[in-house]
Design a protein around this motif. Structure first.
Motif, short mmCIF file in Angstrom:
data_model
loop_
_atom_site.label_atom_id
_atom_site.label_comp_id
_atom_site.label_asym_id
_atom_site.label_seq_id
_atom_site.Cartn_x
_atom_site.Cartn_y
_atom_site.Cartn_z
N ARG A 91 53.52 47.86 -32.22
CA ARG A 91 52.91 48.96 -31.48
C ARG A 91 53.91 50.08 -31.19
O ARG A 91 53.58 51.27 -31.28
CB ARG A 91 52.30 48.42 -30.18
N ALA A 92 55.11 49.70 -30.84
CA ALA A 92 56.16 50.69 -30.54
C ALA A 92 57.50 50.01 -30.73
O ALA A 92 57.61 48.78 -30.65
CB ALA A 92 56.01 51.21 -29.11
N TRP A 93 58.52 50.80 -31.00
CA TRP A 93 59.87 50.24 -31.14
C TRP A 93 60.91 51.28 -30.75
O TRP A 93 60.66 52.48 -30.79
CB TRP A 93 60.11 49.73 -32.56
N ARG A 94 62.04 50.78 -30.31
CA ARG A 94 63.13 51.63 -29.83
C ARG A 94 64.43 51.23 -30.52
O ARG A 94 64.66 50.05 -30.77
CB ARG A 94 63.30 51.50 -28.31
N GLY A 95 65.25 52.23 -30.81
CA GLY A 95 66.51 51.97 -31.47
C GLY A 95 66.55 52.59 -32.84
O GLY A 95 65.63 53.30 -33.26
N SER A 96 67.63 52.34 -33.57
CA SER A 96 67.80 52.85 -34.93
C SER A 96 67.81 51.67 -35.89
O SER A 96 68.74 50.85 -35.88
CB SER A 96 69.12 53.63 -35.03
N ALA A 97 66.75 51.55 -36.69
CA ALA A 97 66.63 50.40 -37.59
C ALA A 97 67.72 50.44 -38.66
O ALA A 97 67.92 51.45 -39.33
CB ALA A 97 65.25 50.40 -38.24
N ARG A 98 68.43 49.32 -38.79
CA ARG A 98 69.49 49.21 -39.80
C ARG A 98 69.57 47.75 -40.24
O ARG A 98 69.19 46.85 -39.51
CB ARG A 98 70.82 49.67 -39.23
#
Length: 321
Positions: A91-98
């Motif tokens: 539904r939602a996500w926070r941060g920088s995907a790596r």
């Protein structure tokens, strides 16, 4: 094949601000290395699917996520194991995907997901995201063609985007009338941007430039010949009753299959359906989208998805009264 260990895996559909979907690449040294998949991992004993997916996404990608609705639960048999892939919307996500474990990442527009090489269990997830969750099979037309076409138009207006024209009695009794009716139906489907397949009649499908839905006997004949009976640009589906027929449909290049009957139907109330567990067992053998049919309606969609179905196929429950 004897039952082998069952591995429960959770995965997430993660979208960016542009609506693209995140895929990760399996690293060298793992089984199915190099293939692209929806990110996630194994569910540990005692974990809920939501907690397991949140943990996996943090460990793999370094993001904090809010897990949303169920999308599909895919049972899949591999040579050394049986896997159940439980896929949730993020539904939602926070941060920088790596890729914290050295895996490559790619953001993919939804309509291009099917072009990526994936493990068998991930293929039905792409279909669940991109293809219709209902497949209307039309009833036999009565005496009033205009009333039948009006009902078809109402079904299209209600959101049906994939349908099968099926009228064995009319096509046998009055082929000319059926051809005219099918041509009128094809025109309406094109206007509504709905995918149309003709039951059994390959010549009529080619003439109208639409897809075809094979009966099981036709599927076996086409599989024996080893040649897809329609050009690649036209959709092809098949009715299947066992794992062998499903594998034949996949090998032939069918775009999807239909399996049932799941429950008793009004036309055959005394015939017991195969039930959802048997459907899921058949689902394990292939990766193509499969609709469940037989006594089902839109209220059965959630159950269908939990057992690996693309959705439900039906006549009565999808055809306007």
């Amino acid at each position: 094949m004897p039952d082998s260990r069952v591995v429960e895996v959770v995965a997430g559909v993660i979208r960016d601000a542009r609506g693209r979907v995140l895929l990760t690449r399996r690293t060298e040294g793992r089984d199915l290395a190099g293939l692209w998949e929806f990110p996630g991992g194994k569910r540990e004993p005692g974990e809920t699917p939501e907690a397991a997916l949140s943990r996996e996404l943090h460990e793999e990608l370094g993001i904090d996520s809010e897990i949303g609705a169920e999308l599909i639960r895919v049972p899949q048999r591999y040579p050394d194991k049986r896997l159940v892939l439980d896929v949730r919307e993020v539904r939602a996500w926070r941060g920088s995907a790596r890729g914290r474990e050295g895996q490559a990442l790619v953001w993919v527009p939804p309509h291009k997901l099917a072009s990526y090489a994936m493990p068998p269990a991930d293929r039905p997830v792409v279909a669940a995201l991109e293809q219709p969750d209902r497949y209307l099979v039309t009833p036999e037309p009565g005496a009033d063609d205009e009333a039948w076409l009006a009902a078809l138009a109402a079904a299209l207006a209600a959101g049906v985007k994939r349908l099968q024209l099926r009228a064995p009695a009319l096509s046998a009794a009055d082929p000319a009338r059926w051809r005219r009716l099918a041509a009128a139906a094809a025109k309406r489907c094109r206007t509504a941007k709905a995918e149309l397949l003709i039951n059994a009649d390959l010549a009529l499908a080619r003439e109208l430039g639409v897809g075809a839905h094979l009966r099981a006997a036709q599927l076996r004949e086409a599989a024996a010949a080893g040649e897809r009976p329609l050009p690649a640009g036209l959709p092809l589906a098949a009715s299947c009753h066992d794992a062998g027929e499903l594998r034949a449909a996949q090998a032939l290049g069918c775009d999807f299959a239909v399996v049932g009957s799941i429950k008793p139907t009004p036309s055959h109330p005394s015939v017991l359906g195969i039930g959802w567990e048997a459907f899921a067992a058949l689902r394990e053998s292939v990766s193509l989208p499969i609709y469940a049919i037989g006594g089902l309606g839109l209220e059965d969609l959630a159950d269908a998805r939990r057992h690996g179905a693309q959705g439900v196929a039906a006549i009565r429950s999808l055809w306007p009264a």
